[in-house]
Design a protein around this motif. Structure first.
Motif, PDB file in Angstrom:
ATOM      1  N   GLU A 131      -0.485  12.056   5.846  1.00 23.50           N
ATOM      2  CA  GLU A 131      -0.170  13.038   6.914  1.00 23.50           C
ATOM      3  C   GLU A 131      -1.138  12.789   8.156  1.00 23.50           C
ATOM      4  OE1 GLU A 131      -1.154  16.721   5.002  1.00 23.50           O
ATOM      5  OE2 GLU A 131       0.288  16.684   3.663  1.00 23.50           O
ATOM      6  N   ASP A 132      -2.247  12.149   7.936  1.00 27.69           N
ATOM      7  CA  ASP A 132      -3.321  11.895   9.076  1.00 27.69           C
ATOM      8  C   ASP A 132      -3.421  10.453   9.235  1.00 27.69           C
ATOM      9  OD1 ASP A 132      -5.205  11.859  10.647  1.00 27.69           O
ATOM     10  OD2 ASP A 132      -6.482  13.626   9.829  1.00 27.69           O
ATOM     11  N   ARG A 133      -2.893   9.965  10.356  1.00 26.82           N
ATOM     12  CA  ARG A 133      -3.155   8.666  10.598  1.00 26.82           C
ATOM     13  C   ARG A 133      -4.544   8.154  10.618  1.00 26.82           C
ATOM     14  NH1 ARG A 133       0.052   4.143  12.618  1.00 26.82           N
ATOM     15  NH2 ARG A 133      -1.190   2.305  12.245  1.00 26.82           N
ATOM     16  N   SER A 134      -5.593   9.150  11.278  1.00 23.12           N
ATOM     17  CA  SER A 134      -6.832   8.749  11.169  1.00 23.12           C
ATOM     18  C   SER A 134      -7.603   8.388   9.810  1.00 23.12           C
ATOM     19  CB  SER A 134      -7.697   9.718  11.797  1.00 23.12           C
ATOM     20  OG  SER A 134      -7.791  10.951  11.158  1.00 23.12           O
ATOM     21  N   GLU A 135      -6.952   9.236   8.771  1.00 25.85           N
ATOM     22  CA  GLU A 135      -7.546   8.897   7.336  1.00 25.85           C
ATOM     23  C   GLU A 135      -6.826   7.660   6.783  1.00 25.85           C
ATOM     24  OE1 GLU A 135      -9.590  10.633   5.669  1.00 25.85           O
ATOM     25  OE2 GLU A 135      -9.683  12.028   7.132  1.00 25.85           O
ATOM     26  N   GLN A 136      -5.673   7.015   7.251  1.00 25.32           N
ATOM     27  CA  GLN A 136      -5.433   5.888   6.871  1.00 25.32           C
ATOM     28  C   GLN A 136      -6.280   4.752   7.606  1.00 25.32           C
ATOM     29  OE1 GLN A 136      -1.253   5.072   7.916  1.00 25.32           O
ATOM     30  NE2 GLN A 136      -0.468   7.292   6.979  1.00 25.32           N
ATOM     31  N   ASP A 137      -6.669   4.978   9.115  1.00 26.72           N
ATOM     32  CA  ASP A 137      -7.360   4.203   9.708  1.00 26.72           C
ATOM     33  C   ASP A 137      -8.866   3.933   9.081  1.00 26.72           C
ATOM     34  OD1 ASP A 137      -5.615   3.543  11.328  1.00 26.72           O
ATOM     35  OD2 ASP A 137      -6.108   4.833  12.879  1.00 26.72           O
ATOM     36  N   ARG A 138      -9.423   4.992   8.509  1.00 22.05           N
ATOM     37  CA  ARG A 138     -10.617   4.985   7.871  1.00 22.05           C
ATOM     38  C   ARG A 138     -10.731   4.273   6.351  1.00 22.05           C
ATOM     39  NH1 ARG A 138     -14.554   9.379   5.988  1.00 22.05           N
ATOM     40  NH2 ARG A 138     -12.538  10.711   5.449  1.00 22.05           N
ATOM     41  N   PHE A 139      -9.561   4.453   5.651  1.00 20.59           N
ATOM     42  CA  PHE A 139      -9.258   3.577   4.694  1.00 20.59           C
ATOM     43  C   PHE A 139      -9.294   2.138   4.788  1.00 20.59           C
ATOM     44  CE2 PHE A 139      -6.063   1.770   1.807  1.00 20.59           C
ATOM     45  CZ  PHE A 139      -6.984   1.723   0.737  1.00 20.59           C
ATOM     46  N   PHE A 140      -8.188   1.824   5.737  1.00 15.53           N
ATOM     47  CA  PHE A 140      -8.220   0.416   6.156  1.00 15.53           C
ATOM     48  C   PHE A 140      -9.661  -0.248   6.590  1.00 15.53           C
ATOM     49  CE2 PHE A 140      -3.769   1.255   7.334  1.00 15.53           C
ATOM     50  CZ  PHE A 140      -3.314   0.652   6.036  1.00 15.53           C
ATOM     51  N   ALA A 141     -10.370   0.516   7.427  1.00 13.19           N
ATOM     52  CA  ALA A 141     -11.634   0.211   7.867  1.00 13.19           C
ATOM     53  C   ALA A 141     -12.735   0.219   6.730  1.00 13.19           C
ATOM     54  CB  ALA A 141     -12.402   1.177   8.806  1.00 13.19           C
ATOM     55  N   MET A 142     -12.839   0.832   5.907  1.00 11.29           N
ATOM     56  CA  MET A 142     -13.599   0.962   4.711  1.00 11.29           C
ATOM     57  C   MET A 142     -13.240  -0.425   3.730  1.00 11.29           C
ATOM     58  SD  MET A 142     -13.907   5.125   3.852  1.00 11.29           S
ATOM     59  CE  MET A 142     -15.262   4.777   2.602  1.00 11.29           C
TER      60      MET A 142
ATOM     61  N   HIS B  27       1.005  -1.049  -0.008  1.00 13.77           N
ATOM     62  CA  HIS B  27       0.016  -0.117   0.093  1.00 13.77           C
ATOM     63  C   HIS B  27       1.008   1.150  -0.033  1.00 13.77           C
ATOM     64  CE1 HIS B  27       0.696   0.776   4.244  1.00 13.77           C
ATOM     65  NE2 HIS B  27       0.304  -0.443   4.481  1.00 13.77           N
ATOM     66  N   ARG B  28       0.424   2.365  -0.266  1.00 12.26           N
ATOM     67  CA  ARG B  28       1.017   3.605  -0.576  1.00 12.26           C
ATOM     68  C   ARG B  28       0.092   4.808  -0.187  1.00 12.26           C
ATOM     69  NH1 ARG B  28       4.735   6.232  -5.372  1.00 12.26           N
ATOM     70  NH2 ARG B  28       5.089   8.289  -4.448  1.00 12.26           N
ATOM     71  N   PHE B  29       0.480   5.780   0.496  1.00 13.30           N
ATOM     72  CA  PHE B  29      -0.504   6.794   0.932  1.00 13.30           C
ATOM     73  C   PHE B  29       0.228   8.101   0.454  1.00 13.30           C
ATOM     74  CE2 PHE B  29      -1.308   3.866   4.584  1.00 13.30           C
ATOM     75  CZ  PHE B  29      -2.671   3.417   4.210  1.00 13.30           C
ATOM     76  N   THR B  30      -0.672   9.167  -0.049  1.00 13.86           N
ATOM     77  CA  THR B  30      -0.088  10.523  -0.507  1.00 13.86           C
ATOM     78  C   THR B  30      -1.091  11.605  -0.062  1.00 13.86           C
ATOM     79  OG1 THR B  30      -0.864  10.413  -2.501  1.00 13.86           O
ATOM     80  CG2 THR B  30       1.069   9.599  -2.511  1.00 13.86           C
ATOM     81  N   GLY B  31      -0.565  12.637   0.241  1.00 10.10           N
ATOM     82  CA  GLY B  31      -1.603  13.718   0.770  1.00 10.10           C
ATOM     83  C   GLY B  31      -2.075  13.628   2.116  1.00 10.10           C
ATOM     84  N   VAL B  32      -3.242  13.762   2.172  1.00  7.04           N
ATOM     85  CA  VAL B  32      -3.944  13.839   3.471  1.00  7.04           C
ATOM     86  C   VAL B  32      -3.780  12.371   4.269  1.00  7.04           C
ATOM     87  CG1 VAL B  32      -6.168  14.116   4.705  1.00  7.04           C
ATOM     88  CG2 VAL B  32      -5.498  15.733   3.111  1.00  7.04           C
TER      89      VAL B  32
END
Length: 207
Positions: free
Chosen positions: A192-203, A184-189
């Protein structure tokens, strides 16, 4: 296979200077490999195999002839002010390992936070297919998908996850079947924001 689907120079053509073999040369190479494997390319069941293999290569590696930018060119701005996560998950794909030229198959999950409009959902599936239909590593495939999204859509953030099984592990070598590889790879928000990563994993359903 000689016919070009897209006249634009591909990434491969830009980075590597080479002449493309003719169909006859490609078919001769297949006959050589059949003989090297220990069979007779002149026997009845194999006479048409070189032509079939070359035709199949035209489908399996069609991504070299397609332009990701063209796929993502059209966006839609009338979305009622929607600016939250857009996620397309469980996109099936098959690709070929560049080390052994054997398949790896799996599913892709793509999310982005819109900045100035959204792209048609099917375009994300087509984007995966373009890059998957090339000789790949899973790590590079992950990077190419998210880079194309960032370069062409300019989102506030993007996230890509691939989950695949590699035949180079299950069919040969250690022959470990059922092993899943996740990148996996994340960019932008998302980066920067671990909570957005957690939302992605949950979804996606990975947590």
């Amino acid at each position: 296979m000689d016919a070009r689907v897209n006249p634009l120079p591909t990434e491969l053509e830009k980075s590597v200077s080479h002449s493309r073999p003719s169909q006859a040369e490609a078919e001769a190479a297949v006959r050589t490999l059949i003989a090297w494997a220990g069979d007779n390319p002149e026997r009845e069941g194999l006479l048409d195999t070189p032509q079939r293999v070359v035709r199949a290569f035209g489908e399996l590696y069609a991504g070299y002839e397609q332009d990701p930018k063209a796929i993502l060119a059209r966006t839609f701005k009338e979305v009622g002010g929607y600016d939250d996560i857009v996620l397309v998950r469980d996109i099936p794909f098959h690709s070929h390992c560049e080390h052994h030229m054997v398949p790896f198959t799996g599913k892709a999950h793509i999310a982005y936070l819109p900045h100035d409009g959204v792209v048609g959902l099917s375009k994300l599936a087509r984007l995966v297919d373009i890059f998957a239909r090339r000789l790949q590593t899973q790590e590079n495939l992950t990077a190419q998908i998210i880079d194309a999204i960032n370069e062409n859509l300019g989102p506030r953030g993007a996230a890509v996850m691939l989950d695949a099984e590699h035949m180079c592990m299950s069919m040969r070598g250690v022959r470990s079947q059922g092993v899943s590889t996740i990148t996996h790879r994340f960019t932008g928000v998302f980066a920067e924001d671990r909570s957005e990563q957690d939302r992605f994993f949950a979804m996606v359903g990975k947590r």
